[in-house]
Design a protein around this motif. Structure first.
Motif, PDB file in Angstrom:
ATOM      1  N   ASN A 299       0.814  -1.219   0.000  1.00 33.59           N
ATOM      2  CA  ASN A 299       0.000   0.000   0.000  1.00 33.59           C
ATOM      3  C   ASN A 299       0.847   1.268   0.000  1.00 33.59           C
ATOM      4  O   ASN A 299       0.356   2.351   0.272  1.00 33.59           O
ATOM      5  N   ALA A 300       2.140   1.125  -0.309  1.00 25.94           N
ATOM      6  CA  ALA A 300       3.036   2.267  -0.489  1.00 25.94           C
ATOM      7  C   ALA A 300       3.687   2.164  -1.868  1.00 25.94           C
ATOM      8  O   ALA A 300       4.422   1.208  -2.144  1.00 25.94           O
ATOM      9  N   ALA A 301       3.390   3.112  -2.741  1.00 28.95           N
ATOM     10  CA  ALA A 301       3.962   3.154  -4.092  1.00 28.95           C
ATOM     11  C   ALA A 301       4.841   4.397  -4.219  1.00 28.95           C
ATOM     12  O   ALA A 301       4.503   5.463  -3.692  1.00 28.95           O
ATOM     13  N   THR A 302       5.955   4.264  -4.927  1.00 29.78           N
ATOM     14  CA  THR A 302       6.912   5.365  -5.020  1.00 29.78           C
ATOM     15  C   THR A 302       7.317   5.619  -6.469  1.00 29.78           C
ATOM     16  O   THR A 302       7.121   4.770  -7.346  1.00 29.78           O
ATOM     17  N   PHE A 303       7.876   6.808  -6.697  1.00 32.98           N
ATOM     18  CA  PHE A 303       8.449   7.139  -7.999  1.00 32.98           C
ATOM     19  C   PHE A 303       9.515   8.211  -7.795  1.00 32.98           C
ATOM     20  O   PHE A 303       9.549   8.886  -6.759  1.00 32.98           O
TER      21      PHE A 303
ATOM     22  N   LYS B 216      -4.137  -0.364  -6.739  1.00 36.57           N
ATOM     23  CA  LYS B 216      -5.425  -0.994  -7.038  1.00 36.57           C
ATOM     24  C   LYS B 216      -5.396  -2.477  -6.700  1.00 36.57           C
ATOM     25  O   LYS B 216      -6.335  -3.011  -6.091  1.00 36.57           O
ATOM     26  N   ASP B 217      -4.299  -3.150  -7.082  1.00 33.11           N
ATOM     27  CA  ASP B 217      -4.185  -4.585  -6.837  1.00 33.11           C
ATOM     28  C   ASP B 217      -4.181  -4.918  -5.345  1.00 33.11           C
ATOM     29  O   ASP B 217      -4.561  -6.027  -4.942  1.00 33.11           O
ATOM     30  N   ASN B 218      -3.761  -3.963  -4.521  1.00 33.78           N
ATOM     31  CA  ASN B 218      -3.716  -4.174  -3.071  1.00 33.78           C
ATOM     32  C   ASN B 218      -4.941  -3.582  -2.364  1.00 33.78           C
ATOM     33  O   ASN B 218      -4.929  -3.408  -1.147  1.00 33.78           O
ATOM     34  N   ASN B 219      -5.976  -3.306  -3.176  1.00 34.68           N
ATOM     35  CA  ASN B 219      -7.271  -2.880  -2.647  1.00 34.68           C
ATOM     36  C   ASN B 219      -7.189  -1.624  -1.770  1.00 34.68           C
ATOM     37  O   ASN B 219      -7.908  -1.489  -0.773  1.00 34.68           O
ATOM     38  N   VAL B 220      -6.315  -0.715  -2.152  1.00 32.87           N
ATOM     39  CA  VAL B 220      -6.195   0.544  -1.418  1.00 32.87           C
ATOM     40  C   VAL B 220      -7.401   1.419  -1.749  1.00 32.87           C
ATOM     41  O   VAL B 220      -7.692   1.694  -2.911  1.00 32.87           O
ATOM     42  N   GLU B 221      -8.102   1.859  -0.712  1.00 33.23           N
ATOM     43  CA  GLU B 221      -9.316   2.660  -0.890  1.00 33.23           C
ATOM     44  C   GLU B 221      -9.062   4.162  -0.789  1.00 33.23           C
ATOM     45  O   GLU B 221      -9.807   4.960  -1.355  1.00 33.23           O
ATOM     46  N   VAL B 222      -8.045   4.520  -0.029  1.00 34.75           N
ATOM     47  CA  VAL B 222      -7.681   5.934   0.172  1.00 34.75           C
ATOM     48  C   VAL B 222      -6.209   6.083  -0.180  1.00 34.75           C
ATOM     49  O   VAL B 222      -5.357   5.386   0.387  1.00 34.75           O
ATOM     50  N   VAL B 223      -5.903   6.989  -1.122  1.00 29.86           N
ATOM     51  CA  VAL B 223      -4.519   7.202  -1.537  1.00 29.86           C
ATOM     52  C   VAL B 223      -4.062   8.586  -1.095  1.00 29.86           C
ATOM     53  O   VAL B 223      -4.602   9.601  -1.546  1.00 29.86           O
ATOM     54  N   VAL B 224      -3.088   8.629  -0.196  1.00 23.55           N
ATOM     55  CA  VAL B 224      -2.449   9.884   0.177  1.00 23.55           C
ATOM     56  C   VAL B 224      -1.350  10.158  -0.849  1.00 23.55           C
ATOM     57  O   VAL B 224      -0.577   9.256  -1.189  1.00 23.55           O
ATOM     58  N   VAL B 225      -1.273  11.380  -1.348  1.00 24.89           N
ATOM     59  CA  VAL B 225      -0.278  11.726  -2.362  1.00 24.89           C
ATOM     60  C   VAL B 225       0.687  12.757  -1.799  1.00 24.89           C
ATOM     61  O   VAL B 225       0.287  13.871  -1.448  1.00 24.89           O
ATOM     62  N   GLY B 226       1.956  12.378  -1.708  1.00 24.73           N
ATOM     63  CA  GLY B 226       3.016  13.286  -1.275  1.00 24.73           C
ATOM     64  C   GLY B 226       3.898  13.592  -2.473  1.00 24.73           C
ATOM     65  O   GLY B 226       4.970  13.007  -2.626  1.00 24.73           O
TER      66      GLY B 226
END
Length: 453
Positions: free
Chosen positions: A219-223, A240-250
């Protein structure tokens, strides 16, 4: 001057004579040690104060940010039309670093050595500013109202004594957002998308302090910052594949737009919560428009996004600072029509111009670099602005605004307080609690000029 001017390094090739090198080095050290009062102050004459700024006017991170310098210059031109500051006009020299650290170094060299600026003001970008902050401070050049919320620039004035922020830190903001998540979204699967630099890491740090943590590659994606131009397909598919419902964007606004564009392609529609510098509506809609998404559609994609702010929303037409700044922008902004269009970037540029003018006025007629640094550090309460939270400057910290309110974008792409009631929260960049902020912003004067008496 808005164009990038690449200049060769001013350092010279080693000479054969060690004696010559020694003499030159001794001379340089003597000049460095010379007190400011013993020589004329660079960038200050009887008629002019020259300020320097670095920002991405081109490149992947430029949409939105490339409006800030024209807005700031418009406010300075307004001040100049009223006689300037103690009879001196303010001149802003802005240079494009394209959000690339190598260019930031060369443009800073040009501003300091060729343009002879008195101070840097409103420079944009965390990773780019890291490349020049040590040298600017070593030279004793005021590094004022930096448009980065990275806490490492401001929490230790002994390390960077001339640098002051113009945003609340990302840690402070993330802690406040973390409190909101814990109280309102605790039953949801909350994930994060962040850029792997000090901006992103500050966001993760603040959320962790508030008790909101993540698992890498789940549930943590980086770039990598600046790599978002081609989209963030893999990252959004991971969430999406990890069923994350709320995405915080930093991340920057251009990266948030890329993320939503990628998510939209795969039918992924989570609840977004975005750190304030990444949620600018104009940037978001402009970038998606270049990808074939009409403005009406991008407004619908932005609607419901949660973000925070230390200032009024630019869409608050009845706010007295918004009204005053919009009028000045209409009359004095000479940038291109698209760049002049009112939005949060223009509001922030105007606000920094207003605060910088207050600092110049407060520092007095005998303007020196040490003098303005001392004034800002000792008089934060006299540097009011459009912000709805006070400045936190002191001898112990050079952090800017200490509070944020939480809002949600409506169908017209305006950030509005959730449930219609604006409540401000405050905390520190360490482990302190998040508490409600009680603060009354001083009114703007009838002539829209700051008063520091």
């Amino acid at each position: 001057m808005n164009a990038v001017k690449n200049r060769a390094s001013l350092s010279r090739s080693p000479r054969k004579s060690i004696a010559v090198i020694s003499v030159a080095l001794a001379g340089a050290l003597a000049l460095t040690a010379m007190p400011a009062q013993g020589a004329s102050t660079p960038g200050v004459s009887d008629t002019e104060i020259v300020l320097g700024m670095q920002l991405p006017q081109t490149g992947a991170a430029s949409p939105g940010y490339n409006k800030v310098d024209d807005a700031m210059r418009a406010y300075f031109d307004y001040v100049n039309s009223k006689g300037g500051v103690y009879g001196r006009k303010i001149t802003l020299v802005a240079k494009d670093d394209a959000y690339k650290a190598g260019l930031t170094v060369s443009t800073a060299s040009a501003l300091i050595n060729k343009d002879k600026v008195f101070a840097m003001v409103g420079s944009i970008g965390t990773q780019t500013h890291i490349s020049v902050i040590k040298d600017i401070n070593r030279r004793g050049i005021p590094d004022l109202f930096v448009l980065s919320g990275y806490s490492g620039f401001y929490t230790d004035p002994k390390k960077y004594p001339t640098t002051f922020g113009s945003l609340g830190t990302y840690v402070v903001e993330a802690k406040i957002i973390g409190k909101y998540i814990k109280e309102n979204l605790s039953t949801k699967n909350v994930g994060i998308l962040y850029q792997t630099d000090d901006f992103g890491r500050n966001t993760v740090e603040g959320l962790a302090t508030a008790g909101v943590t993540f698992t890498a590659k789940k549930n943590a994606a980086t770039f990598i910052a600046g790599a978002q131009a081609g989209g963030l397909d893999a990252q959004m598919q991971q969430l999406k594949d990890n069923n994350v419902e709320v995405v915080v964007v930093g991340a920057t606004a251009s990266a948030f737009a890329a993320a939503v564009g990628s998510a939209n392609k795969i039918g992924y529609k989570p609840q977004y919560i975005v750190i304030s510098v990444g949620s600018d509506a104009t940037t978001f809609q402009t970038i998606l428009f270049t990808k074939g998404i009409p403005f009406a559609s991008s407004a619908a994609l932005l609607a419901g996004t949660i973000s925070a702010s230390h200032a009024p929303s630019p869409g608050e037409a009845d706010d007295e600072f918004v009204k005053a700044f919009k009028k000045i922008n209409d009359e004095f902004n000479t940038g291109p029509a698209a760049g002049k269009a009112w939005d949060n970037n223009v509001l922030q540029g105007m606000n920094i111009g207003y605060t910088m003018t207050a600092a110049l006025m407060g520092a007095g007629k005998d303007l020196t670099r040490p003098g303005i640094i001392k004034y800002i550090e000792n008089n934060p309460a006299k540097l009011s602005s459009a912000a709805l939270a006070p400045l936190g400057y002191s001898a112990k910290t050079h952090e800017a605004y200490t509070g944020f309110w939480i809002g949600k974008y409506d169908a017209t792409a305006v950030l509005k307080p959730i449930d219609g009631t604006r409540k401000l929260w405050t905390t520190d960049s360490a482990k302190g609690p998040v508490t409600e902020l009680k603060y009354t912003r001083p009114a703007i004067a009838a002539d829209s000029l700051p008063k520091v008496g």
